[in-house]
Design an enzyme around this catalytic site. Structure first.
Site, mmCIF file in Angstrom:
data_model
loop_
_atom_site.group_PDB
_atom_site.id
_atom_site.type_symbol
_atom_site.label_atom_id
_atom_site.label_comp_id
_atom_site.label_asym_id
_atom_site.label_seq_id
_atom_site.Cartn_x
_atom_site.Cartn_y
_atom_site.Cartn_z
ATOM 1 N N ASP A 11 -8.022 -0.516 9.615
ATOM 2 C CA ASP A 11 -8.360 0.539 10.576
ATOM 3 C C ASP A 11 -8.740 -0.066 11.923
ATOM 4 O O ASP A 11 -9.476 -1.073 11.983
ATOM 5 C CB ASP A 11 -9.549 1.369 10.071
ATOM 6 C CG ASP A 11 -9.150 2.353 8.991
ATOM 7 O OD1 ASP A 11 -8.038 2.904 9.082
ATOM 8 O OD2 ASP A 11 -9.950 2.563 8.057
ATOM 9 N N ARG A 60 -6.896 1.651 -2.919
ATOM 10 C CA ARG A 60 -5.860 1.073 -2.063
ATOM 11 C C ARG A 60 -5.859 -0.454 -2.171
ATOM 12 O O ARG A 60 -6.921 -1.081 -2.308
ATOM 13 C CB ARG A 60 -6.065 1.506 -0.616
ATOM 14 C CG ARG A 60 -7.335 1.018 0.021
ATOM 15 C CD ARG A 60 -7.884 2.001 1.036
ATOM 16 N NE ARG A 60 -8.590 3.098 0.405
ATOM 17 C CZ ARG A 60 -9.352 3.962 1.072
ATOM 18 N NH1 ARG A 60 -9.468 3.885 2.365
ATOM 19 N NH2 ARG A 60 -9.974 4.932 0.445
ATOM 20 N N ARG A 113 0.831 -1.206 0.000
ATOM 21 C CA ARG A 113 0.000 0.000 0.000
ATOM 22 C C ARG A 113 0.865 1.255 0.000
ATOM 23 O O ARG A 113 1.848 1.350 0.718
ATOM 24 C CB ARG A 113 -0.919 0.048 1.215
ATOM 25 C CG ARG A 113 -1.666 1.400 1.271
ATOM 26 C CD ARG A 113 -2.802 1.444 2.197
ATOM 27 N NE ARG A 113 -3.460 2.734 2.120
ATOM 28 C CZ ARG A 113 -4.471 3.116 2.881
ATOM 29 N NH1 ARG A 113 -4.947 2.288 3.786
ATOM 30 N NH2 ARG A 113 -5.018 4.303 2.739
ATOM 31 N N ASP A 139 -6.494 -1.707 3.292
ATOM 32 C CA ASP A 139 -6.751 -0.645 4.266
ATOM 33 C C ASP A 139 -7.135 -1.313 5.579
ATOM 34 O O ASP A 139 -8.087 -2.105 5.620
ATOM 35 C CB ASP A 139 -7.880 0.264 3.777
ATOM 36 C CG ASP A 139 -8.107 1.439 4.707
ATOM 37 O OD1 ASP A 139 -7.114 1.984 5.225
ATOM 38 O OD2 ASP A 139 -9.278 1.818 4.922
#
Length: 517
Positions: free
Chosen positions: A95, A90, A81, A93
């Site tokens: 989170d 992307r 990434r 990802d």
């Protein structure tokens, strides 16, 4: 060990393979309990890009939040990434959604994820697979947050589609008389007071909500269950092949509920002061205008345009708090009444009104007496009867200069424009409780210079904390940002939280102060 919820996303290349690889690599420092199936979702934030695959995992880790963030970023780098465009395409990802019940706001990490409550694709997965999950700040599960997400303020001006749907449903909005409440500040208070003068024998529509979306629609003083009415609206919209905003769905459902309950009158607070707002899907029987001042800088270019939009939304006889340019109002309340001998305490406000006697309210501030008189004129215009102001003695709404705690004092207010800040500062001075520490939060489109010019008059130190909204201002130049809101609120310091309902609501939920009966 801490329990963490982490989201996985990819919209480039072999998306499923990227997510599976990320799961394998993160397993080195997270013991996964369960990972949801992958679901395809539309891009969020920047829509001109490929669709995503997303998943959410629940697991345990011995890493600190900062260590976990570094480990996740390292996995993203290993999988290729690069971060060039915010919200852009992307490979992977990752989170941190929540870390135990931790609330953290540092230079490198915010937990819970600051935009989680706006991301329906993640909330749907949490709602379906993790019913035990709860937002540490908002104190709601994912299913409740999903419901809130569909009933927020309107984001666009249009109501022709709603008229078509309501027409197919038999025009329920035309079968109830409406008192329309608009203005820049005090709309919710006035609308609730008008309903109380009817002894709550009306429908009531408030916008927006503070703690829960159920606050928005009341019938006979009780929260209305709109689930079946929303389904009727959505079903007809589908048949007509028209798309409604969530706010339009709510508005249509409210009118169906008012008609089903056979209410003669409904009191409707506008969403945004414009003739094109969904609340103006019909011509109203009476219009009420509260205090005026510029609002919604993100929607209206200047005050003249804002005022023109507001005035064009009026219909029927007009009752106003103050004179309106170019409008011959039936009653201008500030010109009709005189107020003296006001008393404001932490338990409420009372004042002697010339020729009428004493008026009392549980809400704080002399402006609430003016709101009560404005509500009285609306009731008189609707019924031809004299208002019984004793019915207002128990009217109270959350985050209207609300005393959450007396020792140490904590006051929470959601007002966000010049008239609201003016009333707030005057009330705090009348109470004689300043200086107080001030925690300010604002969303985009609000005038931070006006907010600071008023709040600085209180003499207390001002801190900033971003409201829990995707439209939040992240910082104010020259104003220190609090690293942890809730730790600060637990300190033995007299405190005022102000500037946004999106900040006030989570604070009230944290202190279990939403229910004011």
């Amino acid at each position: 060990m801490a329990t963490v919820y982490v989201s996985f996303g990819s919209n480039l290349g072999d998306r499923a393979s990227h997510i599976r690889n990320a799961i394998d690599l993160t397993s080195e420092f997270i013991s996964w309990q369960f990972i949801t199936p992958m679901v395809e979702t539309a891009p969020y934030g920047k829509i001109d890009q490929p669709t995503f695959l997303n998943a959410v995992g629940k697991g345990d880790t011995g890493l600190t939040p900062e260590e976990l963030l570094r480990a996740l970023l390292d996995v993203e780098r290993k999988l290729g990434r690069t971060r060039e465009v915010r919200w852009g395409p992307r490979i992977i990802d990752l989170d941190i959604l929540t870390y135990d019940n931790l609330v953290l706001h540092s230079e490198v990490l915010t937990v819970p994820h600051p935009d989680l409550h706006n991301r329906d694709f993640l909330l749907k997965l949490l709602c379906q697979f993790f019913p035990e999950w709860s937002h540490p700040v908002l104190k709601k599960n994912a299913c409740e947050l999903l419901d809130d997400l569909t009933t927020r303020m309107p984001t666009s001006f249009k109501n022709e589609n709603l008229r078509r749907v309501l027409g197919a449903l038999g025009n329920p909005h035309e079968k109830v008389k409406t008192i329309y409440v608009t203005g820049s500040s005090g709309k919710g208070s006035v609308a609730a007071m008008v309903a109380a003068l009817f002894n709550n024998n009306v429908g009531l529509f408030l916008s927006p909500f503070v703690c829960t979306s159920a606050e928005m629609v009341m019938i006979d003083g009780k929260q209305a269950d709109l689930s079946s009415f929303k389904q009727q609206v959505l079903s007809v919209a589908k048949d007509l092949n028209v798309e409604l905003t969530p706010f339009e769905v709510l508005t249509g459902a409210a009118y169906l509920a008012f008609e089903k309950a056979k209410k003669e009158w409904a009191v409707v607070e506008t969403g945004i002061e414009s003739q094109h707002d969904a609340t103006n899907v019909k011509k109203h029987d009476i219009s009420v205008v509260t205090a005026l001042g510029m609002d919604h800088f993100d929607l209206f270019p200047d005050y003249d345009f804002y005022l023109r939009e507001l005035l064009n939304s009026l219909s029927g006889p007009v009752i106003s708090l103050e004179p309106l340019p170019g409008v011959d109002a039936d009653v201008v309340v500030q010109a009709k009444y005189g107020i003296e001998d006001s008393q404001i305490t932490l338990d409420g406000t009372q004042a002697y009104v010339t020729g009428m006697g004493t008026v009392r309210t549980r809400m704080l501030g002399l402006h609430q007496i003016w709101n009560a008189l404005l509500a009285g004129e609306a009731y008189r215009a609707a019924t031809g009867k004299e208002p019984e102001f004793s019915l207002l003695s128990d009217v109270v709404l959350p985050a209207r200069i609300q005393v959450v705690r007396k020792d140490p004092l904590l006051i929470v207010d959601g007002g966000h424009n010049a008239p609201a800040f003016k009333s707030l500062v005057e009330t705090i001075n009348d109470l004689g409780v300043n200086p107080m520490r001030i925690i300010l939060g604002l969303v985009k489109g609000k005038d931070h210079e006006v907010a600071l010019s008023y709040l600085k008059r209180l003499g207390g130190q001002i801190f900033y904390y971003p409201p829990f909204s995707d439209r939040a201002l992240t910082e104010l130049p020259g104003i220190p940002t609090l690293p942890n809101l809730y730790e600060a609120l637990e300190e033995p310091t007299p405190t005022l939280v102000a500037g946004s309902f999106y900040l006030a609501g989570p604070v009230l939920r944290y202190f279990n102060a939403c229910h004011l009966g």
